[in-house]
Design an enzyme around this catalytic site. Structure first.
Site, PDB file in Angstrom:
ATOM      1  N   ARG A   1       0.812  -1.215   0.000  1.00 40.19           N
ATOM      2  CA  ARG A   1       0.000   0.000   0.000  1.00 40.19           C
ATOM      3  C   ARG A   1       0.855   1.278   0.000  1.00 40.19           C
ATOM      4  O   ARG A   1       0.471   2.279   0.592  1.00 40.19           O
ATOM      5  CB  ARG A   1      -0.973   0.008   1.200  1.00 40.19           C
ATOM      6  CG  ARG A   1      -1.741  -1.303   1.377  1.00 40.19           C
ATOM      7  CD  ARG A   1      -2.688  -1.599   0.257  1.00 40.19           C
ATOM      8  NE  ARG A   1      -3.744  -0.637   0.140  1.00 40.19           N
ATOM      9  CZ  ARG A   1      -4.924  -0.706   0.742  1.00 40.19           C
ATOM     10  NH1 ARG A   1      -5.199  -1.706   1.512  1.00 40.19           N
ATOM     11  NH2 ARG A   1      -5.824   0.218   0.540  1.00 40.19           N
TER      12      ARG A   1
ATOM     13  N   ARG B   1      -2.679   6.429  -0.133  1.00 36.03           N
ATOM     14  CA  ARG B   1      -2.685   6.487   1.331  1.00 36.03           C
ATOM     15  C   ARG B   1      -1.913   7.653   1.930  1.00 36.03           C
ATOM     16  O   ARG B   1      -2.480   8.698   2.147  1.00 36.03           O
ATOM     17  CB  ARG B   1      -2.194   5.157   1.912  1.00 36.03           C
ATOM     18  CG  ARG B   1      -3.227   4.062   1.697  1.00 36.03           C
ATOM     19  CD  ARG B   1      -3.090   3.035   2.760  1.00 36.03           C
ATOM     20  NE  ARG B   1      -4.333   2.292   2.959  1.00 36.03           N
ATOM     21  CZ  ARG B   1      -4.448   1.323   3.834  1.00 36.03           C
ATOM     22  NH1 ARG B   1      -3.454   0.963   4.570  1.00 36.03           N
ATOM     23  NH2 ARG B   1      -5.595   0.720   3.978  1.00 36.03           N
TER      24      ARG B   1
ATOM     25  N   ARG C   1      -5.981  12.375  -6.822  1.00 36.47           N
ATOM     26  CA  ARG C   1      -7.216  11.605  -6.638  1.00 36.47           C
ATOM     27  C   ARG C   1      -8.418  12.497  -6.314  1.00 36.47           C
ATOM     28  O   ARG C   1      -9.558  12.028  -6.350  1.00 36.47           O
ATOM     29  CB  ARG C   1      -7.036  10.602  -5.498  1.00 36.47           C
ATOM     30  CG  ARG C   1      -6.627   9.188  -5.857  1.00 36.47           C
ATOM     31  CD  ARG C   1      -7.687   8.355  -6.546  1.00 36.47           C
ATOM     32  NE  ARG C   1      -9.009   8.433  -5.965  1.00 36.47           N
ATOM     33  CZ  ARG C   1      -9.427   7.766  -4.900  1.00 36.47           C
ATOM     34  NH1 ARG C   1      -8.632   6.950  -4.295  1.00 36.47           N
ATOM     35  NH2 ARG C   1     -10.658   7.924  -4.444  1.00 36.47           N
TER      36      ARG C   1
ATOM     37  N   ASP D   1      -7.183  -2.306  -7.174  1.00 33.50           N
ATOM     38  CA  ASP D   1      -7.713  -2.875  -5.937  1.00 33.50           C
ATOM     39  C   ASP D   1      -8.091  -4.328  -6.192  1.00 33.50           C
ATOM     40  O   ASP D   1      -8.358  -4.706  -7.333  1.00 33.50           O
ATOM     41  CB  ASP D   1      -8.930  -2.102  -5.418  1.00 33.50           C
ATOM     42  CG  ASP D   1      -9.276  -2.517  -3.999  1.00 33.50           C
ATOM     43  OD1 ASP D   1      -8.611  -2.036  -3.066  1.00 33.50           O
ATOM     44  OD2 ASP D   1     -10.170  -3.373  -3.815  1.00 33.50           O
TER      45      ASP D   1
ATOM     46  N   TYR E   1     -15.547 -10.566   0.882  1.00 33.29           N
ATOM     47  CA  TYR E   1     -16.265  -9.332   0.514  1.00 33.29           C
ATOM     48  C   TYR E   1     -17.584  -9.646  -0.188  1.00 33.29           C
ATOM     49  O   TYR E   1     -18.600  -8.983   0.041  1.00 33.29           O
ATOM     50  CB  TYR E   1     -15.386  -8.441  -0.371  1.00 33.29           C
ATOM     51  CG  TYR E   1     -14.254  -7.806   0.417  1.00 33.29           C
ATOM     52  CD1 TYR E   1     -14.519  -6.783   1.324  1.00 33.29           C
ATOM     53  CD2 TYR E   1     -12.957  -8.251   0.296  1.00 33.29           C
ATOM     54  CE1 TYR E   1     -13.498  -6.215   2.076  1.00 33.29           C
ATOM     55  CE2 TYR E   1     -11.927  -7.687   1.040  1.00 33.29           C
ATOM     56  CZ  TYR E   1     -12.212  -6.674   1.930  1.00 33.29           C
ATOM     57  OH  TYR E   1     -11.214  -6.119   2.686  1.00 33.29           O
TER      58      TYR E   1
END
Ligand code: 1CP
Length: 368
Positions: free
Chosen positions: A51, A55, A64, A100, A175
Site C-alpha cells: 500500500r 494512502r 485523486r 484494488d 467481501y
C-alpha cells in the site's frame, strides 16, 4: 489430496501461458528485487511497502481529489502516475500497480463500489447458487485498462520492477458473501462449513477470475505478482487446507512457468505458513507477529520471505525504527531470499519522510 468440486471450474476454457507475450524478456528480470524473490545473491536487501501507492502521500491525495476509487483504477494515465509516485519519492526497489483486489470481480459482473473510509461494498451479496450466475468469467477485454496501464508503466520504469497483484479466493469471497468489510467473516465461514459445495463453486470461479487477471498483468509486462489473502489468517490450518488452499494453489500453480516470481501474503498467518508455502509461491509474505527466521523454518528452505516491520513502528522515535529495521534484516538472513516490507499495508497517517528514511537505512545496513 482429492480436489474439491469447484477447483478448475473453467479449466477447459482457460488459455495457457505457452507462446503468449508473457515470455518476452522483462527489463527488470535481473533487478535486485526479482533476484531476492528467487533466492539469488544480491548486493543489498530490496525494499518496497505494501500500500505504498496512495494512502500517505500528499501528491496522491492531490491527483485523486474528486475522482472515485474505481474510476481512478480504470484510468491508465492516473494509474501510471499514482504507481510511480512512491518510486520517485522513496527510491523503493519495486512499484505495485495502483488498483484494488475487487477490480476484477467488478469487471466480471458484480455490482460493487469502493466507499471512502469503508472499502469495498457489494450491492447484492452472494449467498445462494443462483447468485453465482452474477459472477461470470473474466476476459482480458473486461480489464483492458489494466493491460494499458501496465504497458504505459513498464517502459517508463526501466530496470525498476512493477508488481502486479490480485486478491486470493478466500479474501475476495469474504467481501462478496459479507457484502463489505467484516471483522469476524461470520457469513463467509457459515457458507464454508454449511454449504461446502456452494463455497467451492464460488472459490473455483474466483480462482479463475484471479488467474486470468494476473495473466493479463503478466502478459502486459509486470515483473512479479502478489496474491493477497489478507483475511486467511482468521482460519485454522485444517480449515485453510480443506476450504482455501486448493483454490489459491490453483492460481499460483497456474502461473508456474510464467517467468515471474509469485508472492503469497496473508495477515496473522503464523498457523498457516507451512500450508501457504505448499500452495506454490516463490515468496511468502509474513506479518510482524512471526519473526522471519521462524517463518523461514515453517515455509521451507527453498522459499524467500517478504516482510515484516510492524507498520505501527513507523510512529515510534527514529532510534526505535532503526533498531527494528536492523532486527528484521538480521532475521531475514535466515531465508534464501529476503524482500524487506512492512507486515501489512502503510497506514494512512504515516509520515512519508519516515518511509524514505527506512528505504535508505535498509539499503545501507544490508549492503554486502
Ligand atoms: O499501494 C497501494 O495502495 C496499491 C494499490 C492497492 C492494493 C494493493 C489498493 C488501493 N488496494 C490494494 C489491495 C487491497 N484492497 C487489499 C489487500 C491488501 C491489504 O490487506 O491491505 C484489500 C483487503 C483490499 C480491500 C480494500 N480496498 C480495503 C480494505 C477494507 C477492509 O476490509 O478493511 C479498502 C479500504 C479498499 C479501498 C482502497 N484500495 C486502495 C486504496 C488507495 C483504497 C482507498 C480508497 C479511497 O481512496 O476511497
Amino acid at each position: 489430496m482429492s480436489q474439491p468440486p469447484g477447483v478448475g471450474a473453467w479449466d477447459a476454457m482457460t488459455t495457457t501461458m505457452e507462446g503468449s507475450a508473457a515470455r518476452h524478456e522483462r527489463p527488470a528480470a535481473d533487478s535486485v528485487f526479482v533476484r531476492a524473490c528467487r533466492g539469488l545473491p544480491v548486493p543489498y536487501t530490496p525494499v518496497w511497502f505494501m500500500r505504498q501507492a496512495g494512502r500517505s502521500l500528499p501528491e496522491y491525495r492531490k491527483v485523486r481529489a474528486g475522482i472515485p476509487m474505481l474510476e481512478a483504477c480504470r484510468r491508465p494515465d492516473l494509474v501510471a502516475e499514482i504507481t510511480l509516485q512512491p518510486v520517485r519519492r522513496h527510491g523503493v526497489d519495486a512499484a505495485i500497480l495502483f488498483s484494488d483486489i475487487v477490480v476484477p470481480v467488478a469487471a466480471a459482473g458484480i455490482d460493487l463500489d469502493i466507499e471512502p473510509g469503508t472499502g469495498p461494498v457489494v450491492a447484492e451479496p452472494i449467498r445462494t447458487e443462483a447468485d453465482l450466475d452474477r459472477l461470470r468469467r473474466l476476459t482480458p477485454a473486461d480489464v483492458s485498462y489494466v493491460d494499458e496501464a501496465v504497458r504505459l508503466l513498464v517502459p517508463e520504469m526501466g530496470a525498476i520492477p512493477l508488481i502486479g497483484f490480485a486478491g486470493a479466493p478466500f479474501t475476495l469471497a469474504s467481501y462478496l458473501v459479507e457484502g463489505g468489510p467484516s471483522r469476524t467473516h461470520a457469513k463467509t465461514k457459515a457458507m464454508m462449513w454449511g454449504q461446502p459445495e456452494l463455497w467451492h463453486a464460488l472459490c473455483g470461479r474466483l480462482a479463475e477470475i484471479t488467474l486470468e487477471f494476473l495473466r493479463v498483468q503478466v502478459a502486459a509486462g509486470v515483473s512479479a505478482v502478489q496474491l493477497f489473502d489478507s483475511w486467511a489468517g482468521t482460519l485454522s490450518d485444517a480449515d485453510y487446507r480443506r476450504f482455501v488452499l486448493p483454490h489459491s494453489a490453483h492460481v499460483l500453480k497456474g502461473l508456474r512457468g510464467a517467468g515471474v516470481p509469485r508472492i503469497h501474503f496473508g495477515l496473522g498467518t503464523a498457523q498457516l505458513l507451512t500450508a501457504m508455502g505448499e500452495a506454490g509461491a516463490d515468496v511468502v509474505g509474513v506479518d510482524w507477529r512471526t519473526p522471519l527466521d521462524t517463518a523461514t523454518a515453517l515455509v521451507g528452505p527453498d522459499r524467500a520471505v517478504q516482510g515484516n516491520l510492524d507498520p505501527c513502528v513507523l510512529f515510534a522515535p527514529w532510534p526505535v525504527v532503526e533498531r527494528e529495521v536492523r532486527r528484521v534484516l538480521a532475521e531475514g538472513r535466515a531465508a534464501p531470499g529476503h524482500v524487506f516490507n512492512l507486515g501489512h499495508g502503510v497506514l494512512p497517517e504515516t509520515d512519508p519522510e519516515v518511509l524514505t528514511r527506512v528505504v535508505a537505512l535498509v539499503h545501507e545496513a544490508s549492503a554486502r
